[in-house]
Design a protein around this motif. Structure first.
Motif, PDB file in Angstrom:
ATOM      1  N   UNK A 145     -33.287  -3.221  11.262  1.00 47.35           N
ATOM      2  CA  UNK A 145     -32.083  -2.427  11.007  1.00 47.35           C
ATOM      3  C   UNK A 145     -32.409  -1.150  10.241  1.00 47.35           C
ATOM      4  N   UNK A 146     -33.693  -1.007   9.887  1.00 48.04           N
ATOM      5  CA  UNK A 146     -34.248   0.178   9.210  1.00 48.04           C
ATOM      6  C   UNK A 146     -33.828   0.312   7.757  1.00 48.04           C
ATOM      7  N   UNK A 147     -33.100  -0.648   7.212  1.00 44.27           N
ATOM      8  CA  UNK A 147     -32.712  -0.545   5.804  1.00 44.27           C
ATOM      9  C   UNK A 147     -33.816  -1.055   4.880  1.00 44.27           C
ATOM     10  N   UNK A 148     -34.832  -1.697   5.463  1.00 42.89           N
ATOM     11  CA  UNK A 148     -35.951  -2.171   4.651  1.00 42.89           C
ATOM     12  C   UNK A 148     -37.153  -1.257   4.709  1.00 42.89           C
ATOM     13  N   UNK A 149     -37.002  -0.084   5.333  1.00 38.14           N
ATOM     14  CA  UNK A 149     -38.154   0.791   5.544  1.00 38.14           C
ATOM     15  C   UNK A 149     -38.246   1.933   4.536  1.00 38.14           C
ATOM     16  N   UNK A 150     -37.190   2.175   3.788  1.00 38.28           N
ATOM     17  CA  UNK A 150     -37.207   3.275   2.832  1.00 38.28           C
ATOM     18  C   UNK A 150     -38.057   2.961   1.612  1.00 38.28           C
ATOM     19  N   UNK A 151     -38.518   4.006   0.942  1.00 34.86           N
ATOM     20  CA  UNK A 151     -39.363   3.812  -0.234  1.00 34.86           C
ATOM     21  C   UNK A 151     -38.663   3.079  -1.356  1.00 34.86           C
ATOM     22  N   UNK A 152     -37.336   3.215  -1.440  1.00 35.01           N
ATOM     23  CA  UNK A 152     -36.605   2.570  -2.525  1.00 35.01           C
ATOM     24  C   UNK A 152     -35.982   1.250  -2.142  1.00 35.01           C
ATOM     25  N   UNK A 153     -36.328   0.704  -0.986  1.00 34.67           N
ATOM     26  CA  UNK A 153     -35.722  -0.547  -0.532  1.00 34.67           C
ATOM     27  C   UNK A 153     -36.122  -1.704  -1.446  1.00 34.67           C
ATOM     28  N   UNK A 154     -35.188  -2.600  -1.784  1.00 33.50           N
ATOM     29  CA  UNK A 154     -35.529  -3.776  -2.599  1.00 33.50           C
ATOM     30  C   UNK A 154     -36.612  -4.609  -1.922  1.00 33.50           C
ATOM     31  N   UNK A 155     -37.393  -5.316  -2.743  1.00 33.87           N
ATOM     32  CA  UNK A 155     -38.535  -6.075  -2.225  1.00 33.87           C
ATOM     33  C   UNK A 155     -38.127  -7.076  -1.150  1.00 33.87           C
ATOM     34  N   UNK A 156     -36.968  -7.715  -1.321  1.00 30.91           N
ATOM     35  CA  UNK A 156     -36.536  -8.723  -0.347  1.00 30.91           C
ATOM     36  C   UNK A 156     -36.266  -8.098   1.017  1.00 30.91           C
ATOM     37  N   UNK A 157     -35.794  -6.829   1.023  1.00 28.40           N
ATOM     38  CA  UNK A 157     -35.500  -6.159   2.275  1.00 28.40           C
ATOM     39  C   UNK A 157     -36.750  -5.527   2.884  1.00 28.40           C
ATOM     40  N   UNK A 158     -37.668  -5.093   2.011  1.00 22.27           N
ATOM     41  CA  UNK A 158     -38.913  -4.470   2.484  1.00 22.27           C
ATOM     42  C   UNK A 158     -40.005  -5.499   2.724  1.00 22.27           C
ATOM     43  N   UNK A 159     -39.677  -6.775   2.667  1.00 26.29           N
ATOM     44  CA  UNK A 159     -40.641  -7.875   2.689  1.00 26.29           C
ATOM     45  C   UNK A 159     -41.637  -7.786   3.831  1.00 26.29           C
ATOM     46  N   UNK A 160     -41.179  -7.395   5.033  1.00 23.85           N
ATOM     47  CA  UNK A 160     -42.056  -7.404   6.205  1.00 23.85           C
ATOM     48  C   UNK A 160     -43.220  -6.431   6.060  1.00 23.85           C
ATOM     49  N   UNK A 161     -43.057  -5.407   5.238  1.00 21.63           N
ATOM     50  CA  UNK A 161     -44.108  -4.405   5.041  1.00 21.63           C
ATOM     51  C   UNK A 161     -45.101  -4.784   3.948  1.00 21.63           C
ATOM     52  N   UNK A 162     -44.968  -5.979   3.392  1.00 20.79           N
ATOM     53  CA  UNK A 162     -45.880  -6.462   2.344  1.00 20.79           C
ATOM     54  C   UNK A 162     -46.029  -5.439   1.215  1.00 20.79           C
ATOM     55  N   UNK A 163     -44.911  -5.025   0.586  1.00 17.85           N
ATOM     56  CA  UNK A 163     -44.968  -3.947  -0.402  1.00 17.85           C
ATOM     57  C   UNK A 163     -45.762  -4.295  -1.659  1.00 17.85           C
ATOM     58  N   UNK A 164     -45.935  -5.566  -1.951  1.00 20.17           N
ATOM     59  CA  UNK A 164     -46.641  -5.967  -3.181  1.00 20.17           C
ATOM     60  C   UNK A 164     -48.161  -5.970  -3.009  1.00 20.17           C
ATOM     61  N   UNK A 165     -48.624  -5.857  -1.774  1.00 29.79           N
ATOM     62  CA  UNK A 165     -50.069  -5.889  -1.511  1.00 29.79           C
ATOM     63  C   UNK A 165     -50.594  -4.460  -1.442  1.00 29.79           C
ATOM     64  N   UNK A 166     -51.430  -4.095  -2.397  1.00 27.41           N
ATOM     65  CA  UNK A 166     -52.081  -2.781  -2.364  1.00 27.41           C
ATOM     66  C   UNK A 166     -53.495  -2.881  -1.816  1.00 27.41           C
ATOM     67  N   UNK A 167     -54.139  -3.997  -2.079  1.00 25.54           N
ATOM     68  CA  UNK A 167     -55.495  -4.261  -1.573  1.00 25.54           C
ATOM     69  C   UNK A 167     -55.757  -5.745  -1.696  1.00 25.54           C
ATOM     70  N   UNK A 168     -56.467  -6.309  -0.734  1.00 28.23           N
ATOM     71  CA  UNK A 168     -56.857  -7.708  -0.840  1.00 28.23           C
ATOM     72  C   UNK A 168     -56.162  -8.593   0.175  1.00 28.23           C
ATOM     73  N   UNK A 169     -56.028  -9.890  -0.144  1.00 30.88           N
ATOM     74  CA  UNK A 169     -55.420 -10.824   0.803  1.00 30.88           C
ATOM     75  C   UNK A 169     -53.997 -10.422   1.168  1.00 30.88           C
TER      76      UNK A 169
END
Length: 291
Positions: A145-169
């Motif tokens: 629905x594109x509401x999880x793709x913005x830079x300010x999207x809450x973690x639960x909505x941006x979940x598919x993009x793995x926002x908490x992973x910067x490097x590693x598993x």
């Protein structure tokens, strides 16, 4: 091919110009260890085959029909015996040091079965397909629905993009550039040929995770990815159908058994509705472009 070497499999379909750039970048930025490149052409009929023959070190396989990504990649896999296999899209371009760095990382970390790197669009911006989480219903809904793709999207909505992973598993990396350990493939199995196009990379990462293998995201090196370069901006009905069937197949195989029936029905209905909307939008866009 040395057993310590790298096999590269590229599935081509009507991608002559992109494939030429990809093969040239592989040649220019080859790793220090032996490398064997296999191109499987899915019946392009646009000069892709003739262009690939300009690279004499490349093994060319003419499939004679469009096998799809998973089956054609498995054909390339069967042609080598190197320790590592790189599934590479023809719409990618490698840069100096990428392969040596990632191969060294996998040498040092024997439980890493799959490794991906940062993907960049042609303008240098980040391609979020480089890393993903296994989708939750909410995360998938927000993403599409594109509401999880913005830079300010809450973690639960941006979940598919793995926002908490910067490097590693990470749960999954993109099949546009997916470096695989052959011994892990021998254990887990190759790409599921029930997927014709799309979602086979997510499926493989899921099966690796279930078997205890680590998928690693390494952003210190990058590959250029012309997103949509092979499938086009407006998908044909067949490609659109394959994309949404892949979503359905992944959910049915890996999630449905443990979820309540009402949720499964809602998910399947949402996929069908999304397919209808996407197919109509693509058809309209093609009509406007022709007009």
């Amino acid at each position: 091919m040395s057993e310590d070497g790298l096999d590269v499999g590229i599935v081509a379909y009507r991608s002559r110009r992109l494939l030429r750039d990809c093969l040239a970048s592989l040649h220019q930025h080859a790793p220090a260890r032996p490398m064997h490149v296999v191109v499987v052409d899915n019946d392009s009929r646009d000069g892709t085959v003739e262009m690939a023959r300009e690279f004499p070190a490349v093994e060319l396989i003419e499939a004679g029909r469009n096998l799809g990504f998973a089956a054609a990649t498995n054909v390339a896999l069967a042609r080598g015996a190197g320790r590592y296999f790189l599934a590479l899209n023809p719409d990618t371009r490698l840069h100096a040091g990428v392969l040596d760095h990632l191969l060294g990382l996998m040498d040092e970390q024997p439980r890493v079965g799959i490794c991906g790197c940062r993907l960049e669009r042609e303008d240098g911006s980040f391609d979020h397909a480089a890393k993903r989480a296994f989708p939750t219903p909410l995360g998938a809904l927000a993403h599409f629905a594109r509401i999880g793709r913005g830079n300010g999207a809450p973690a639960a909505l941006a979940q598919y993009r793995a926002p908490k992973v910067e490097r590693g598993p990470v749960d999954a990396v993109s099949g546009a550039f997916m470096l695989l350990r052959r011994s892990a493939l021998d254990e887990v199995g190759r790409f599921d040929e029930g997927y014709w196009l799309y979602m086979e990379d997510l499926d493989l990462c899921y099966r690796f995770a279930q078997a205890g293998w680590v998928t690693w995201y390494e952003p210190s090196v990058a590959v250029t990815h012309v997103n949509g370069g092979t499938s086009g901006r407006n998908r044909t009905l067949r490609v659109n159908g394959a994309f949404h069937y892949g979503m359905y197949r992944f959910y049915r195989l890996h999630y449905a058994e443990s979820r309540p029936k009402f949720l499964n029905g809602a998910v399947y209905a949402a996929i069908a509705a999304k397919l209808a909307g996407s197919a109509a939008r693509s058809a309209l866009n093609r009509h406007v472009l022709r007009g």
